[in-house]
Design a protein around this motif. Structure first.
Motif, PDB file in Angstrom:
ATOM      1  N   HIS A 135       0.889  -1.185   0.002  1.00 14.71           N
ATOM      2  CA  HIS A 135       0.022   0.111   0.021  1.00 14.71           C
ATOM      3  C   HIS A 135       1.102   1.162  -0.021  1.00 14.71           C
ATOM      4  O   HIS A 135       0.770   2.369  -0.670  1.00 14.71           O
ATOM      5  N   LEU A 136       1.930   1.166   0.818  1.00 10.98           N
ATOM      6  CA  LEU A 136       2.738   2.284   0.792  1.00 10.98           C
ATOM      7  C   LEU A 136       4.044   1.560   0.978  1.00 10.98           C
ATOM      8  O   LEU A 136       4.329   0.693   1.394  1.00 10.98           O
ATOM      9  N   VAL A 185       7.000   5.568   6.191  1.00  9.99           N
ATOM     10  CA  VAL A 185       8.136   4.847   5.810  1.00  9.99           C
ATOM     11  C   VAL A 185       9.450   5.626   6.018  1.00  9.99           C
ATOM     12  O   VAL A 185       9.479   6.793   5.936  1.00  9.99           O
ATOM     13  N   GLY A 186      10.353   4.986   6.544  1.00 11.19           N
ATOM     14  CA  GLY A 186      11.673   5.531   7.033  1.00 11.19           C
ATOM     15  C   GLY A 186      11.633   5.562   8.607  1.00 11.19           C
ATOM     16  O   GLY A 186      12.689   5.848   9.136  1.00 11.19           O
ATOM     17  N   SER A 208      11.917  -6.071  20.984  1.00  9.90           N
ATOM     18  CA  SER A 208      12.704  -6.954  21.716  1.00  9.90           C
ATOM     19  C   SER A 208      14.461  -6.183  21.630  1.00  9.90           C
ATOM     20  O   SER A 208      15.164  -7.094  21.140  1.00  9.90           O
ATOM     21  N   GLY A 209      14.191  -4.966  22.014  1.00  8.91           N
ATOM     22  CA  GLY A 209      15.757  -4.395  22.056  1.00  8.91           C
ATOM     23  C   GLY A 209      16.287  -4.181  20.703  1.00  8.91           C
ATOM     24  O   GLY A 209      17.515  -3.558  20.517  1.00  8.91           O
ATOM     25  N   LYS A 210      15.452  -4.293  19.576  1.00  8.92           N
ATOM     26  CA  LYS A 210      16.252  -3.929  18.172  1.00  8.92           C
ATOM     27  C   LYS A 210      15.262  -3.011  17.508  1.00  8.92           C
ATOM     28  O   LYS A 210      13.830  -2.872  17.543  1.00  8.92           O
ATOM     29  N   SER A 211      15.982  -2.105  16.917  1.00 11.44           N
ATOM     30  CA  SER A 211      15.198  -0.855  16.219  1.00 11.44           C
ATOM     31  C   SER A 211      15.179  -1.245  14.418  1.00 11.44           C
ATOM     32  O   SER A 211      16.148  -1.728  14.095  1.00 11.44           O
ATOM     33  N   TYR A 212      13.988  -1.328  14.091  1.00  9.38           N
ATOM     34  CA  TYR A 212      13.596  -1.722  12.627  1.00  9.38           C
ATOM     35  C   TYR A 212      13.034  -0.583  12.116  1.00  9.38           C
ATOM     36  O   TYR A 212      12.277   0.245  12.441  1.00  9.38           O
ATOM     37  N   THR A 213      13.604  -0.395  10.638  1.00  9.22           N
ATOM     38  CA  THR A 213      13.230   0.894   9.962  1.00  9.22           C
ATOM     39  C   THR A 213      12.077   0.289   9.112  1.00  9.22           C
ATOM     40  O   THR A 213      12.039  -0.846   8.281  1.00  9.22           O
ATOM     41  N   ILE A 214      10.779   0.855   9.105  1.00 10.80           N
ATOM     42  CA  ILE A 214       9.588   0.535   8.251  1.00 10.80           C
ATOM     43  C   ILE A 214       9.907   0.889   6.731  1.00 10.80           C
ATOM     44  O   ILE A 214      10.261   2.237   6.327  1.00 10.80           O
ATOM     45  N   VAL A 215       9.803  -0.191   5.874  1.00 10.97           N
ATOM     46  CA  VAL A 215      10.006   0.053   4.675  1.00 10.97           C
ATOM     47  C   VAL A 215       8.648   0.115   3.855  1.00 10.97           C
ATOM     48  O   VAL A 215       8.687   0.461   2.520  1.00 10.97           O
ATOM     49  N   GLY A 216       7.683  -0.503   4.515  1.00 13.78           N
ATOM     50  CA  GLY A 216       6.497  -0.410   3.595  1.00 13.78           C
ATOM     51  C   GLY A 216       5.001  -0.847   4.408  1.00 13.78           C
ATOM     52  O   GLY A 216       5.342  -1.215   5.526  1.00 13.78           O
ATOM     53  N   VAL A 217       4.142  -0.434   3.915  1.00 19.10           N
ATOM     54  CA  VAL A 217       2.476  -1.148   4.346  1.00 19.10           C
ATOM     55  C   VAL A 217       2.158  -2.249   3.608  1.00 19.10           C
ATOM     56  O   VAL A 217       2.055  -1.750   2.401  1.00 19.10           O
TER      57      VAL A 217
END
Ligand SMILES: Nc1ncnc2c1ncn2[C@@H]1O[C@H](COP(=O)(O)OP(=O)(O)OP(=O)(O)O)[C@@H](O)[C@H]1O
Ligand SMILES: [Mg+2]
Lengths: 813, 235
Positions: free
Chosen positions: A133-134, A169-170, A176-185
């Motif tokens: 979607h994004l 996005v971005g 759980s202690g980890k940072s994830y970058t959102i790349v899409g929906v």
């Protein structure tokens, strides 16, 4: 045209004199239509409608079935290394994907919600044909072993938790202690296939690499955990049988190489299983759909009986009118048109009401069953279903009308007119009347009987005293915010303090540091008895010393665990009476030793005691179980004092005082967990019972219709009896006796039929028929007696309200 | 001295349908003595059947007083009225009103079955046969009513009206559905019954049959008048 309008007007007048008849026909038809619409719609969605994926008929979930030494299927699970090997080396599928299912907290979100996390390889989406979607879907960047800390949000998560943020996005999420970058929906139109659990929805998609399997287990080939799923799209050149053979050979080879050497797996083998998406996703529900359809068809049968009975009675009743019409020159066709105009009128009203019922019912199903049915795109009332169901019932009624119209012998009409001066008015012959009543009673008795046994078995299941007691208990699971490292000792100290503070709360009766047995699954252990060398596969659970007291499981032999044993993590087991009975049928279980591997002392446990077994909600029996003592970890079960409880915010405050890094992972009422476990049983139970109730209502309505209509037709006869001096009681008794003879015959035939099919049926209702045969029979007989009495009293009350002369007047009303 | 069986004083009957009132009976005064044979004639719609229905407790008067055998019946319950009908009144209708599904015997026995006094089955059989023989149908006990001719059916109805030995027979157009020969037979039976002391109240519009009664009344627009013959006798 004029003629048609005239006919309709006459029909209208006729019916307004026979409101009971019109009511019976219309309610029966509209009820049945409504149910038929709902079930065929549901049937369409569950069985007919194609799954919303690319080439869904080629999609398979592939499972690894582990076969134990006796040749019995044991678990379906992939060892981690074995799944990766299979994923990288198979060549029966054109595209494949693997997924690991878990739940976790989005720590960075202000509400710290627990959501479904699914760890996938990027081709998981390619295989299904998903769109974004994004932003973008996972691609090469997130492929196996790339370790790219990126995330995708489901459409629901994006709208509900991130307010449909167009700039999502971005941004990052912390899990759980980890940072994830959102790349899409993921696209709104994507329907997540429920491959792992019904009702489970993924909120965040993460790359496979970050799945929570610890490093040391990732190299294992044999594994009994199974949150892992393999999907593949079959190559067009390969049949499912060929693929099954090929992948069994592939996985079997590595199993023999890597696993068979472990003593536990001595003599085991594997078999691969290709399950089509349709079977996996819709499996049980398809069965339910067929079951519901069967119920609906039996309702149709009852409705047919009702309607034909009513039409037939009506035709007989109208005989004299037809005779007069014939005498003034009406031909056969005109007389039939009169009958059909009346039926047309009834059917139109019934159809309109039926559509309304169907619409409301489908909306109810959509609203309430959305979470239980494995399809996310339930569409309410389906017009294809309507188009199929409507002509069926209407056509059927038309045929019935034709038949009942033909029952009348037109040749005799004139004759009957000539003789109509003598005797009482035209009546439905006694034999016909009685047959109709007997047939209706047959239906009612069978339905009442069957339904009562269903209800009884449901009540039995819910009130089962062997089911684990969860009154006043909550399960609390904690997790840690691991942004900064935490030492093991630190964490342990916190949990010990949490336990102490919980116990100190005045509302709390007991605390056990164990996982809720209702929400968590038991493990399966393969243990050998040292003395007899007998192998058993009991369910296993790790518990602390408070566990059995908390759940009220009585000690039958030996002793309970102690605090000291828990702290020292001693190799002690408590087993339940089922296992004790199996292993030591005539001896003392305490002191015996059970082992994973008799050659290793560290894998050998001593039995300290035997407790009374408990049933898990929804289970039919109590399996053999072992419990190992431990002082516990992240999980607590808290039992409150009668009438007390503690709020989530109080617990949160208490945790915060200990450390701000303690996070509530899950806090749930055990009763609620129990209900969730039983949800499916409840729903199928409720659905089938309500369907049966509706059919009983219908059949009762039919019986009511036919008896009360019969009484209506005896109006003038009753008038004669009253004029001769019959008391009201005498009339009621007379009518009761007349109807009951036929009803008793119907009940008898019904009971004989039930008796014939008793054994087949008994299995479905947990044997209640065997145990409650008399009760069920009595309830059925009583129901029929009451219906019959009501059907008789209703019209008679109307009669007795008037002066007796009113009954004797020639006109029908 | 003869007992009055039926005493009516100021009895009226008003039917009201859609705000239209029909005064079927207007202030009727009537006394029927034991053993009397009374006929009521009048044009169609004058209220003959309505009067008979009230007499037979099948309908309630709108106003007025009514006694049977000296007992006031203005406020009887449904069942009490049934009981009284069973004991004191025998009906004979124009359309016979037999029950088709049961035999002639059972039709005739019906009043005895509904009676308060328990009757032994032998006594019942004897009484029923006696009554059927009286109307010349002793040989048709087991027939169904629709297997009989109209005249025979009406004779069954008479037997049924007699079986419980009522104080009065109320008869509404007994010959209306019959040919003249059967009609004559029925009338002969009624004459005989009166000769044996039965009280009879009969509605008919057939002047020939009306004159067989000892007292002849004429009903016109809801009001009673005595016929010529009666007046002469009264003088
Ligand atoms: N149930 C009723 N409702 C309304 N009006 C009624 C009812 N019964 C009788 N009437 C009216 O009362 C009047 C008297 O009727 P009744 O049946 O007593 O006449 P009748 O003298 O017996 O006539 P016939 O000789 O034709 O039998 C009539 O005008 C009739 O229309
Ligand atoms: Mg009349």
């Amino acid at each position: 045209m004029n003629m048609f309008r005239y006919l309709l007007r006459v029909a209208w007048q006729g019916l307004s004199n026979r409101l009971g008849y019109a009511f019976s026909v219309i309610s029966t038809m509209s009820f049945t239509l409504g149910v038929l619409f709902c079930t065929t719609s549901l049937f369409y969605f569950l069985v007919v409608q194609p799954l919303p994926y690319d080439e869904p008929e080629r999609l398979y979930k592939v499972e690894k079935v582990q076969i134990d030494k006796t040749g019995q299927p044991n678990v379906k699970a992939y060892g981690y290394a074995s799944l990766i090997h299979f994923y990288e080396n198979q060549d029966s599928f054109s595209t494949t994907g693997i997924a690991h299912y878990d739940d976790d907290v989005i720590v960075s979100h202000p509400s710290q919600p627990l959501v479904g996390m699914t760890y996938i390889t990027p081709d998981f989406f390619t295989t299904l044909g998903t769109e974004a979607h994004l932003g973008r879907l996972f691609d090469e960047t997130e492929k196996l072993n790339a370790y790219s800390p990126n995330a995708m949000l489901s459409y629901d998560t994006w709208t509900n938790l991130f307010n449909s943020d167009a700039d999502i996005v971005g941004k990052t999420v912390l899990i759980s202690g980890k940072s994830y970058t959102i790349v899409g929906v993921v696209s709104d139109s994507f329907v997540e296939p429920e491959l792992y659990e019904v009702g489970r929805k993924t909120g965040v998609w993460l790359p496979w690499d970050f799945n929570p399997t610890p490093e040391n287990r990732r190299t294992r080939w044999g594994d009994r955990d199974n949150p892992r799923v393999f999907i593949g799209k079959l190559k067009t050149s390969v049949t499912p049988e060929q693929a099954t053979q090929a992948v069994t050979a592939l996985v079997g080879r590595t199993f023999q190489e890597k696993v068979a050497a472990i003593p536990f797996y001595n003599g085991w083998s594997v078999e691969m299983e290709l399950n089509s998406f349709r079977d996996v996703i819709l499996g049980d529900s398809q069965l339910t759909a067929y079951l519901l359809m069967a119920c609906a068809l039996s309702m149709l049968l009852i409705a047919t009986a009702n309607i034909s009975n009513l039409f037939l009675s009506r035709a007989f009743e109208s005989k004299k009118e037809f005779a007069i019409a014939a005498a003034v020159g009406a031909n056969m066709k005109q007389i039939r048109s009169g009958i059909f105009a009346e039926i047309l009128l009834l059917l139109s009203v019934a159809t309109a009401l039926g559509l309304l019922f169907g619409y409301v019912g489908s909306e109810l199903i959509k609203t309430y069953l959305h979470d239980v049915l494995p399809i996310n795109n339930l569409g309410g009332l389906n017009w294809i279903a309507v188009v199929i169901a409507l002509p069926v019932l209407l056509g059927l009624s038309w045929v019935l009308a034709l038949i009942s119209a033909n029952v009348i012998d037109y040749g005799q009409l004139q004759a009957s007119l000539l003789s109509s001066g003598k005797g009482t008015k035209a009546q439905v012959p006694k034999s016909v009347r009685n047959t109709l009543i007997a047939v209706q009673t047959l239906f009612v008795s069978m339905l009442v009987f069957v339904n009562t046994s269903f209800s009884l078995s449901a009540v039995n299941a819910i009130n089962d005293s062997e089911v684990i007691n969860t009154d006043n208990m909550i399960g609390l699971s904690l997790t840690l915010d691991r942004q900064k490292p935490i030492t093991r000792e630190e964490a342990r100290a916190w949990f010990t303090q949490v336990e102490a503070e919980l116990k100190a709360m005045p509302q709390v009766e007991r605390v056990s540091r164990s996982m809720s047995p209702v929400s968590s699954t038991f493990g399966t252990w393969s243990l050998v008895d040292e003395a007899s060398l007998q192998t058993v596969l009991p369910e296993a659970k790790i518990v602390d010393e408070e566990y059995f007291n908390l759940f009220g499981q009585a000690l039958l032999q030996g002793s309970m665990f102690t605090r000291a044993q828990a702290t020292d993590y001693e190799r002690l087991l408590i087993i339940n009476d089922v296992l004790a009975e199996r292993l030591y049928p005539n001896g003392d279980a305490v002191g015996n030793r059970l082992s994973f591997d008799l050659n290793r002392e560290a894998s050998t446990f001593t039995i300290a005691g035997v407790v009374k077994g408990v049933k898990m909600p929804g289970a039919i029996s109590i399996p053999p179980r072992v419990y190992r003592v431990s002082k516990g970890g992240y999980d607590f079960v808290i039992k409150f004092k009668e009438g007390h409880s503690v709020s989530r915010s109080t617990i949160k405050g208490m945790l915060n005082n200990i450390s701000s890094r303690l996070v509530i992972y899950e806090l749930e009422d055990l009763e609620e967990q129990k209900f969730n476990k039983l949800k499916n049983q409840y729903i199928t139970g409720v659905m089938s019972i309500s369907l049966t109730l509706i059919s009983i209502a219908l059949a009762a309505l039919g019986l009511y219709g036919i008896i009360s209509y019969g009484i209506q037709l005896r109006r003038s006869e009753i008038g004669v009896r009253v004029s001769i001096g019959a008391s009201r009681k005498a009339i009621v008794i007379q009518m009761m006796r007349d109807s009951l003879v036929a009803a008793v015959v119907g009940v008898m035939v019904g009971f004989v039929l039930i008796f014939v099919f008793k054994n087949e049926f008994n299995e479905h209702v947990q044997g209640v028929i065997h145990n409650y045969w008399y009760l069920l029979g009595a309830v059925t007989a009583l129901c029929i007696f009451i219906i019959a009495l009501l059907s008789i009293l209703k019209p008679l009350r109307g009669f007795f309200k008037q002066q007796p002369i009113a009954l004797l007047r020639q006109s029908d009303n | 001295m003869n007992q009055p069986i039926i005493e009516m004083k100021g009895v009226s009957k008003v039917f009201e349908i859609d705000d239209i009132q029909t005064h079927a009976l207007q202030s009727i005064d009537l006394v029927v003595q034991e053993g009397q044979y009374l006929s009521i004639t009048g044009p169609s719609g004058c209220g003959k059947s309505s009067l008979l229905s009230i007499m037979g407790l099948l309908d309630a008067p709108t106003s007025g007083e009514y006694k049977i055998d000296g007992q006031s019946v203005s406020s009887l319950s449904y069942d009490a009225a049934s009981k009284l009908r069973n004991k004191k009144i025998g009906f004979i209708f124009q359309s016979f009103n037999l029950i088709d599904e049961i035999s002639v015997f059972d039709n005739v026995a019906l009043p005895l079955r509904y009676s308060d006094e328990s009757v032994s089955s032998e006594a019942m059989a004897q009484r029923v046969t006696e009554c059927l023989e009286l109307v010349g149908l002793g040989h048709r006990l087991n027939h169904k009513p629709n297997q009989l001719s109209g005249g025979q059916q009406q004779r069954v109805a008479i037997a049924r009206a007699l079986v419980a030995n009522p104080s009065v027979l109320l008869v509404d157009e007994p010959t209306g559905n019959l040919d003249s020969k059967s009609g004559d037979q029925i009338m002969d039976i009624l004459d005989d019954l009166n000769a044996q002391g039965r009280t009879i109240c009969m509605v008919t519009h057939d002047a020939r049959y009306a004159t067989r009664a000892k007292t002849q009344l004429n009903l016109l627009d809801g009001q009673l008048s005595y016929s010529e013959v009666e007046r002469l006798e009264a003088v």
